[in-house]
Design a protein around this motif. Structure first.
Motif, short mmCIF file in Angstrom:
data_model
loop_
_atom_site.label_atom_id
_atom_site.label_comp_id
_atom_site.label_asym_id
_atom_site.label_seq_id
_atom_site.Cartn_x
_atom_site.Cartn_y
_atom_site.Cartn_z
N PRO A 1 0.80 -1.23 0.00
CA PRO A 1 0.00 0.00 0.00
C PRO A 1 0.83 1.28 0.00
O PRO A 1 0.42 2.29 -0.56
CB PRO A 1 -0.85 -0.11 1.27
N VAL A 2 2.02 1.25 0.58
CA VAL A 2 2.86 2.45 0.61
C VAL A 2 3.31 2.79 -0.81
O VAL A 2 3.21 3.94 -1.25
CB VAL A 2 4.08 2.25 1.54
N THR A 3 3.80 1.80 -1.53
CA THR A 3 4.23 2.02 -2.91
C THR A 3 3.05 2.45 -3.76
O THR A 3 3.18 3.33 -4.63
CB THR A 3 4.87 0.75 -3.50
N ASP A 4 1.90 1.86 -3.53
CA ASP A 4 0.69 2.21 -4.27
C ASP A 4 0.34 3.68 -4.06
O ASP A 4 0.04 4.40 -5.01
CB ASP A 4 -0.45 1.31 -3.82
N ILE A 5 0.40 4.15 -2.83
CA ILE A 5 0.09 5.55 -2.52
C ILE A 5 1.12 6.48 -3.16
O ILE A 5 0.76 7.52 -3.74
CB ILE A 5 0.03 5.76 -0.99
N ILE A 6 2.40 6.11 -3.09
CA ILE A 6 3.45 6.94 -3.68
C ILE A 6 3.24 7.05 -5.19
O ILE A 6 3.29 8.15 -5.75
CB ILE A 6 4.85 6.39 -3.35
N LEU A 7 3.00 5.93 -5.84
CA LEU A 7 2.81 5.94 -7.29
C LEU A 7 1.57 6.76 -7.67
O LEU A 7 1.61 7.55 -8.62
CB LEU A 7 2.70 4.52 -7.85
#
Length: 136
Positions: free
Chosen positions: A35-41
């Motif tokens: 979810p962190v990478t998803d939010i950053i992207l």
């Protein structure tokens, strides 16, 4: 599946391809379960779309670039769906570095050296001007 099929269409407008490309990356990131990478992207999506579109638009052989990007995306998706994190990580790095080498943009590695990192892969390594160096 459907996104990749649409991205493979020979007569797809570049702008449509780039929109689908951005959507593919967001969905792939979500499928990877981080979810962190998803939010950053998601937060960087419009900025990424702008520079990736500009870089891709500057290529001499768009049909080849389109086909290669779509093939790389299919491999990434297969790795994520299979739960093969190591393969997905390698393919993701190869994808980023191939695109940077092909379009002339620089991929940063997080170090002071802004050249693409050597991933040890030979399957998608590309010379500085990959379009001119590809086999006919």
């Amino acid at each position: 599946g459907d996104l990749l099929a649409r991205m493979r269409e020979a007569d797809i407008a570049k702008a449509t391809f780039h929109d689908l490309d951005a959507r593919f990356h967001r969905e792939l990131c979500a499928a990877a379960g981080n979810p962190v990478t998803d939010i950053i992207l998601a937060s960087l999506s419009s900025s990424i779309l702008d520079y990736v579109s500009a870089a891709a638009d500057g290529t001499d052989d768009w049909p080849w670039v389109q086909a290669e990007l779509t093939a790389q995306h299919a491999g990434l998706l297969e790795s994520v769906l299979a739960g093969d994190a190591d393969r997905a990580r390698r393919e993701c790095a190869d994808h980023i570095h191939w695109f940077a080498a092909t379009t002339g943009i620089r991929a940063t590695t997080g170090s002071s050296d802004s050249a693409p990192a050597d991933t040890g892969s030979t399957s998608t390594d590309a010379p500085a001007n990959a379009i001119d160096a590809r086999e006919p």
